[in-house]
Structure formats: structure tokens, C-alpha cells
Design a protein around this motif. Structure first.
Motif, PDB file in Angstrom:
ATOM      1  N   GLU A 118      43.095  40.842  28.367  1.00  0.00           N
ATOM      2  CA  GLU A 118      42.831  40.643  29.797  1.00  0.00           C
ATOM      3  C   GLU A 118      44.107  40.861  30.577  1.00  0.00           C
ATOM      4  N   ILE A 119      43.987  41.464  31.768  1.00  0.00           N
ATOM      5  CA  ILE A 119      45.138  41.620  32.654  1.00  0.00           C
ATOM      6  C   ILE A 119      44.655  41.515  34.092  1.00  0.00           C
ATOM      7  N   THR A 120      45.515  41.020  34.954  1.00  0.00           N
ATOM      8  CA  THR A 120      45.230  40.938  36.380  1.00  0.00           C
ATOM      9  C   THR A 120      46.120  41.929  37.108  1.00  0.00           C
ATOM     10  N   GLN A 160      46.227  37.476  26.903  1.00  0.00           N
ATOM     11  CA  GLN A 160      46.719  37.772  28.242  1.00  0.00           C
ATOM     12  C   GLN A 160      47.852  38.805  28.176  1.00  0.00           C
ATOM     13  N   THR A 217      46.186  45.330  40.477  1.00  0.00           N
ATOM     14  CA  THR A 217      45.605  46.031  41.619  1.00  0.00           C
ATOM     15  C   THR A 217      45.338  47.481  41.250  1.00  0.00           C
ATOM     16  N   THR A 236      36.815  48.396  29.432  1.00  0.00           N
ATOM     17  CA  THR A 236      36.092  47.266  30.021  1.00  0.00           C
ATOM     18  C   THR A 236      34.624  47.211  29.588  1.00  0.00           C
ATOM     19  N   SER A 254      50.706  41.069  30.296  1.00  0.00           N
ATOM     20  CA  SER A 254      51.496  40.954  31.524  1.00  0.00           C
ATOM     21  C   SER A 254      52.091  42.305  31.885  1.00  0.00           C
ATOM     22  N   GLU A 310      43.599  42.823  44.211  1.00  0.00           N
ATOM     23  CA  GLU A 310      43.919  42.338  42.866  1.00  0.00           C
ATOM     24  C   GLU A 310      42.659  41.841  42.176  1.00  0.00           C
ATOM     25  N   GLN A 311      42.484  42.277  40.922  1.00  0.00           N
ATOM     26  CA  GLN A 311      41.300  41.911  40.141  1.00  0.00           C
ATOM     27  C   GLN A 311      41.708  41.614  38.703  1.00  0.00           C
ATOM     28  N   THR A 312      40.775  41.043  37.946  1.00  0.00           N
ATOM     29  CA  THR A 312      40.998  40.771  36.529  1.00  0.00           C
ATOM     30  C   THR A 312      40.155  41.726  35.703  1.00  0.00           C
ATOM     31  N   TRP A 313      40.793  42.354  34.728  1.00  0.00           N
ATOM     32  CA  TRP A 313      40.130  43.345  33.883  1.00  0.00           C
ATOM     33  C   TRP A 313      40.140  42.850  32.445  1.00  0.00           C
ATOM     34  N   ARG A 314      38.968  42.878  31.813  1.00  0.00           N
ATOM     35  CA  ARG A 314      38.833  42.436  30.419  1.00  0.00           C
ATOM     36  C   ARG A 314      38.200  43.538  29.584  1.00  0.00           C
TER      37      ARG A 314
END
Length: 226
Positions: free
Chosen positions: A89-91, A67, A93, A187, A69, A148-152
């Protein structure tokens, strides 16, 4: 008639005309060992492929992403123990421009880089500013999804991007950051994708093992006599 007994000097050996003394030197050694060198070359070629495959194979076994930040990235830090190539992974916008339809321009703030037949798109996040880039492959980001989305994906940076000059030029033309140390989340490079091509990885590693076994077993024997 001469009846004297001629004795050979001690240590003297009589050679037949067919006996030849091998010439010293690297050139003569190469001429004597062509099949050994050919098999050794094949081992080296497959070793290069196997070393790269082993890294991708290992990445494909990862399950839980690290994770990231926005706070750490904005301070120029990554979580302890995080390295390039890790699954992260990061969350956040997406930070699209006022005219997101003009991809590759400063108005869109979406970078476009073409490498052979593959298209790469880059954009930042509002929470991280110029301290992180998100990369998508082949398809541009959906600009209608601006929440806002999650990107991996796999962690790299601008310096490690393939065709670095082309990447930096594409980023610069779209008003994005070009500093080499800026992290990128690719991604398209997920463990799920690599797990799908495990059979191909296994075949490459198998060929490397077979080439080593062939070298040890046959060494310098001609292929015709194998």
C-alpha cells in the motif's frame, strides 16, 4: 529302439511357444506402460496448476498490506523483507499529464497496454516520480480525482509484467519509465479478489490430489478395466 535316458542340463527350463522374452530399452518399456505414463502426465499437468494456485491461495490470505514510502522508493529501496508478489500500500498523488484525455500519449502520461481482451493502464505518482508505477485494469484512472489517494495491490515490476515487450512499448509511448526494476502496484490484484475465487482454487488442488491418488491406486491398469 533307443532307450538312453536323456537328461536336461542343470538350470535348463523348457519354454512354450507363447513364452516371449521382453525386449530391453526405453521404447519397449513405454509400450508396456502406456496407462502409467498417461496418469503420470495428468499428475504433472495438475501439479503445475496446483503450484500456481497455491501461491495465489496464499496471497488471498494476506490481510494487512506492507506500507511503502516515497522516501524509500526514491532511494531505490523497499521495506525490509518485501518481495515481489506481496500485498502493499502507498499513499500519493496521481501524476497525470496536461492532456489526460489522450490516454497512451506523452501528453497524458497514462500508459495503455492491451493484452488480448484485457486493458491495462499505468501512471506514476508525484511523490515517487519515475520510481513507481500504479496499474489499473479495464477502466482507466479517474483523472478528475487528482488529489492524494491510497493505492493497494500486488507488488510486481516492469520486468515481471506479462508480455514485457508490449508493456515497455506502451510505457515508452506515454513517456513513462521503462526500467525493468521499477516497482508496479497492480491494484486489480488484491487479496479480496483472490478470496472471491477460492472455490476455483480448491477445485484445482482437489483435482491434483485425485490425480495423484489415481496414479498410486491404478498405476498401469487400463481405464476400461478400472
Amino acid at each position: 529302439m533307443d532307450t538312453r535316458d536323456y537328461k536336461k542340463p542343470l538350470g535348463y527350463e523348457e519354454f512354450s511357444p507363447d513364452d516371449r522374452q521382453e525386449e530391453p530399452g526405453l521404447g519397449s518399456w513405454i509400450k508396456r506402460n502406456p496407462w502409467l505414463l498417461m496418469r503420470l502426465f495428468m499428475v504433472l499437468v495438475f501439479s503445475f496448476g496446483a503450484s500456481t494456485t497455491a501461491v495465489n491461495f496464499s496471497y488471498g490470505l494476506e490481510i494487512n498490506p506492507i506500507q511503502l514510502s516515497a522516501e524509500e522508493l526514491n532511494e531505490g529501496r523497499l521495506p525490509a523483507g518485501t518481495r515481489l508478489g506481496d500485498f502493499v500500500e502507498i499513499t500519493g498523488t496521481p501524476d497525470f499529464g496536461e492532456d489526460a484525455g489522450r490516454i497512451g500519449t506523452e501528453e497524458s502520461k497514462i500508459g495503455f497496454v492491451q493484452r488480448y481482451s484485457v486493458a491495462y493502464f499505468y501512471f506514476g505518482l508525484e511523490e515517487t516520480g519515475d520510481n513507481l508505477l500504479i496499474q489499473t485494469v479495464q477502466k482507466p484512472p479517474d483523472v478528475t480525482k487528482d488529489g492524494e489517494q491510497t493505492w493497494r495491490g500486488q507488488l510486481t515490476n516492469v520486468n515481471s509484467a506479462i508480455f514485457q515487450d508490449t508493456t515497455q512499448r506502451g510505457l515508452g509511448e506515454s513517456g513513462l519509465v521503462t526500467r525493468g526494476e521499477v516497482p508496479i502496484i497492480e491494484t486489480g490484484e488484491t487479496p479480496d479478489y483472490h478470496r472471491e475465487i477460492f472455490p476455483a482454487y480448491s477445485a484445482i488442488i482437489g483435482l491434483w490430489v485425485a490425480s495423484v491418488a489415481w496414479l498410486v491406486w491404478k498405476r498401469n491398469k487400463p481405464i476400461a478395466g478400472a
